[in-house]
Enzyme design. Structure first.
Site, PDB file in Angstrom:
ATOM      1  N   HIS A   1       5.126   0.921  68.871  1.00 20.72           N
ATOM      2  CA  HIS A   1       6.514   1.406  69.496  1.00 20.72           C
ATOM      3  C   HIS A   1       6.156   1.531  71.417  1.00 20.72           C
ATOM      4  CE1 HIS A   1       9.640   4.100  70.742  1.00 20.72           C
ATOM      5  NE2 HIS A   1       8.570   4.420  71.674  1.00 20.72           N
TER       6      HIS A   1
ATOM      7  N   GLU B   1       9.337  10.351  76.694  1.00 21.94           N
ATOM      8  CA  GLU B   1       8.282  10.096  75.475  1.00 21.94           C
ATOM      9  C   GLU B   1       6.940  10.322  76.016  1.00 21.94           C
ATOM     10  OE1 GLU B   1      10.722   6.592  72.911  1.00 21.94           O
ATOM     11  OE2 GLU B   1       8.956   5.984  74.103  1.00 21.94           O
TER      12      GLU B   1
ATOM     13  N   LYS C   1       0.933   1.911  65.810  1.00 26.60           N
ATOM     14  CA  LYS C   1       1.481   2.611  64.420  1.00 26.60           C
ATOM     15  C   LYS C   1       0.455   2.594  63.413  1.00 26.60           C
ATOM     16  CE  LYS C   1       6.478   1.830  65.564  1.00 26.60           C
ATOM     17  NZ  LYS C   1       7.696   1.597  65.002  1.00 26.60           N
TER      18      LYS C   1
ATOM     19  N   TYR D   1      11.785  10.823  67.261  1.00 28.30           N
ATOM     20  CA  TYR D   1      12.957   9.866  67.018  1.00 28.30           C
ATOM     21  C   TYR D   1      14.334  10.462  66.846  1.00 28.30           C
ATOM     22  CZ  TYR D   1       9.437   5.768  66.304  1.00 28.30           C
ATOM     23  OH  TYR D   1       8.302   4.878  66.775  1.00 28.30           O
TER      24      TYR D   1
ATOM     25  N   ASN E   1       5.986  -2.067  61.927  1.00 34.33           N
ATOM     26  CA  ASN E   1       6.069  -3.017  62.766  1.00 34.33           C
ATOM     27  C   ASN E   1       4.923  -2.819  63.972  1.00 34.33           C
ATOM     28  OD1 ASN E   1       7.526  -0.753  64.317  1.00 34.33           O
ATOM     29  ND2 ASN E   1       8.986  -2.202  65.017  1.00 34.33           N
TER      30      ASN E   1
HETATM   31  P1  CMP Z   1      10.507   1.919  67.127  1.00 33.94           P
HETATM   32  O1  CMP Z   1      10.499   0.874  68.521  1.00 33.94           O
HETATM   33  O2  CMP Z   1       9.323   2.496  66.979  1.00 33.94           O
HETATM   34  O3  CMP Z   1      11.818   2.831  67.129  1.00 33.94           O
HETATM   35  C1  CMP Z   1      12.569   2.672  66.060  1.00 33.94           C
HETATM   36  C2  CMP Z   1      12.040   2.073  64.840  1.00 33.94           C
HETATM   37  O4  CMP Z   1      12.834   2.131  63.641  1.00 33.94           O
HETATM   38  C3  CMP Z   1      11.716   0.916  65.215  1.00 33.94           C
HETATM   39  O5  CMP Z   1      10.582   0.732  66.098  1.00 33.94           O
HETATM   40  C4  CMP Z   1      11.653   0.159  63.666  1.00 33.94           C
HETATM   41  O6  CMP Z   1      10.218   0.440  63.362  1.00 33.94           O
HETATM   42  C5  CMP Z   1      12.267   1.326  62.754  1.00 33.94           C
HETATM   43  N1  CMP Z   1      13.548   0.459  62.096  1.00 33.94           N
HETATM   44  C6  CMP Z   1      13.644   0.263  60.874  1.00 33.94           C
HETATM   45  N2  CMP Z   1      14.763  -0.243  60.808  1.00 33.94           N
HETATM   46  C7  CMP Z   1      15.437  -0.479  62.106  1.00 33.94           C
HETATM   47  C8  CMP Z   1      16.555  -1.119  62.365  1.00 33.94           C
HETATM   48  N3  CMP Z   1      17.485  -1.731  61.703  1.00 33.94           N
HETATM   49  N4  CMP Z   1      16.985  -1.262  63.832  1.00 33.94           N
HETATM   50  C9  CMP Z   1      16.049  -0.814  64.622  1.00 33.94           C
HETATM   51  N5  CMP Z   1      14.785  -0.087  64.186  1.00 33.94           N
HETATM   52  C10 CMP Z   1      14.448  -0.017  63.124  1.00 33.94           C
END
Ligand code: CMP
Length: 140
Positions: free
Chosen positions: A116, A127, A10, A50, A113
């Protein structure tokens, strides 16, 4: 079984110059990078990628963050690749991620974070197709 999974490094992890270290961890665990491309996602692309999260309260922040800079999209291949990648990444929230996982070591917040990874075989197929054509994937 040998599987493929979609991984995204990311914008936060790209900005902190961590692409090489993250790919090295995948490789050290036996996963192979069989496709990779750097992209800056458009809002439409991120909303579509998403779409499953469209009704969630964090959706707009998620799309804003994922379009804030370039990302490295990859297909990882290997034995049990989907689960293995999720183990390497750690919990979605870096505060809950175990020591030695990517999110523990590289991520700042649940939004920024670092990585992904696909969460199931069905998601992985969707995906991977979202980002790559068949002739862009170089399977062993
Ligand atoms: P990702 O695996 O990219 O999938 C969706 C993303 O939403 C997740 O990682 C997080 O970076 C983001 N996100 C933010 N808030 C939440 C939440 N409460 N629960 C899950 N994903 C979240």
């Amino acid at each position: 079984a040998v599987e493929r999974t979609l991984s995204i490094i990311k914008p936060d992890a790209v900005a902190r110059n961590a692409i090489g270290e993250i790919l090295a961890r995948f490789e050290r665990s036996g996963l192979r990078v069989v496709a990779a491309r750097m992209v800056q996602m458009s809002t439409e692309q991120a909303e579509s990628f998403y779409a499953v999260h469209r009704e969630r309260p964090f959706f707009n922040d998620l799309v804003g963050f994922m379009t804030s800079g370039p990302v490295l999209v990859q297909v990882l291949e290997g034995e049990d690749a989907i689960r293995k990648n999720r183990e390497i990444m750690g919990e979605t929230n870096p505060k809950e991620a175990a020591a030695g996982t990517l999110r523990h070591d590289f991520a700042e917040s649940i939004d920024a974070n670092a990585v992904h990874g696909s969460d199931s075989p069905e998601t992985a197929e969707r995906e991977i197709d979202f980002f790559f054509k068949a002739d862009e994937i170089f399977s062993r």
